[in-house]
Design an enzyme around this catalytic site. Sequence first.
Site, PDB file in Angstrom:
ATOM      1  N   CYS A 118      -2.101   0.362   9.995  1.00 11.28           N
ATOM      2  CA  CYS A 118      -3.186  -0.554   9.707  1.00 11.28           C
ATOM      3  C   CYS A 118      -4.250  -0.724  10.709  1.00 11.28           C
ATOM      4  O   CYS A 118      -5.127  -1.147  10.408  1.00 11.28           O
ATOM      5  CB  CYS A 118      -2.455  -1.744   9.012  1.00 11.28           C
ATOM      6  SG  CYS A 118      -1.049  -1.367   7.879  1.00 11.28           S
TER       7      CYS A 118
ATOM      8  N   HIS B  60       0.974  -1.258  -0.057  1.00  8.93           N
ATOM      9  CA  HIS B  60      -0.003   0.005   0.175  1.00  8.93           C
ATOM     10  C   HIS B  60       0.940   1.143   0.057  1.00  8.93           C
ATOM     11  O   HIS B  60       1.926   1.142   0.425  1.00  8.93           O
ATOM     12  CB  HIS B  60      -0.976   0.189   1.308  1.00  8.93           C
ATOM     13  CG  HIS B  60      -1.966  -1.165   1.228  1.00  8.93           C
ATOM     14  ND1 HIS B  60      -2.131  -1.761   2.342  1.00  8.93           N
ATOM     15  CD2 HIS B  60      -2.997  -1.366   0.429  1.00  8.93           C
ATOM     16  CE1 HIS B  60      -3.122  -2.557   2.162  1.00  8.93           C
ATOM     17  NE2 HIS B  60      -3.578  -2.404   1.220  1.00  8.93           N
TER      18      HIS B  60
END
Length: 258
Positions: free
Chosen positions: A248, A163
């Site tokens: 996250c 990501h």
Amino acid sequence: MPSRKALIRRPSPRLAEGLVTHIERSPVDAALALEQWETYAETLREHGWETVEAEPADDCPDGVFIEDTVVMFRNVALIARPGAESRRPETTAVEETLARLGCSVNWVWAPGTLDGGDVLKIGDTIYVGRGGRTNAAGVQQLRAAFEPLGARVVAVPVTKVLHLKSAVTALPDSTVIGYPPLVDTPTVFPRHLPVPEESGAHVVLLGGGKLLMAASAPKTAELFTDLGYQPVTVDISEFEKLEGCVTCLSVRLRDLYT
């Protein structure tokens, strides 16, 4: 007043089955991961954040990585459509939780895919990583949701990591930090500071110059201390084995109407 809530979800007993894309799989200790998650949540609370737990998603090994399920801008929640199909059931409980908190809820629809971990917000600028988990249609839908609210959306290529926020995050003064071997285009950011460790590129802004970061980046913690910040370190080794980082594990809700 800005809100200080953090959306979290406890790890699944199946955490060890979580997806890995850019690293070799290694054994994950689920019991240790739960202890680390509890310490992470307690650290947020110790620094003034009210934690809000979404319903567990025990059948979703990656459900603890709750950041990927939603993108927040002001009081608007854009429910993601994860690029990995196995992760799409994770969004249901998150949507329900945010609706109860009074968020305006929108959705990414097929054929769009968008992971929240691909989105880095700095003020009203939203950087979105275009890579393995977020496609062009997802970027377009992000623009459609947030540009009418005053956001400026900037798409950034992501090829070296899972990501965008696996590669870069930002300090309180809006300087983007990244570990050079993993950043595709550092020149897209007005201010960019290289850091000496991969996990040092990930910080959560706790407020007051305090930076929540992984214990696995001591050299970067020293750098931030020299810059006048206060690193607050947590051990998240079991989540790092699944390409996870400190960002996250929570969604920080700073702009709820209170």
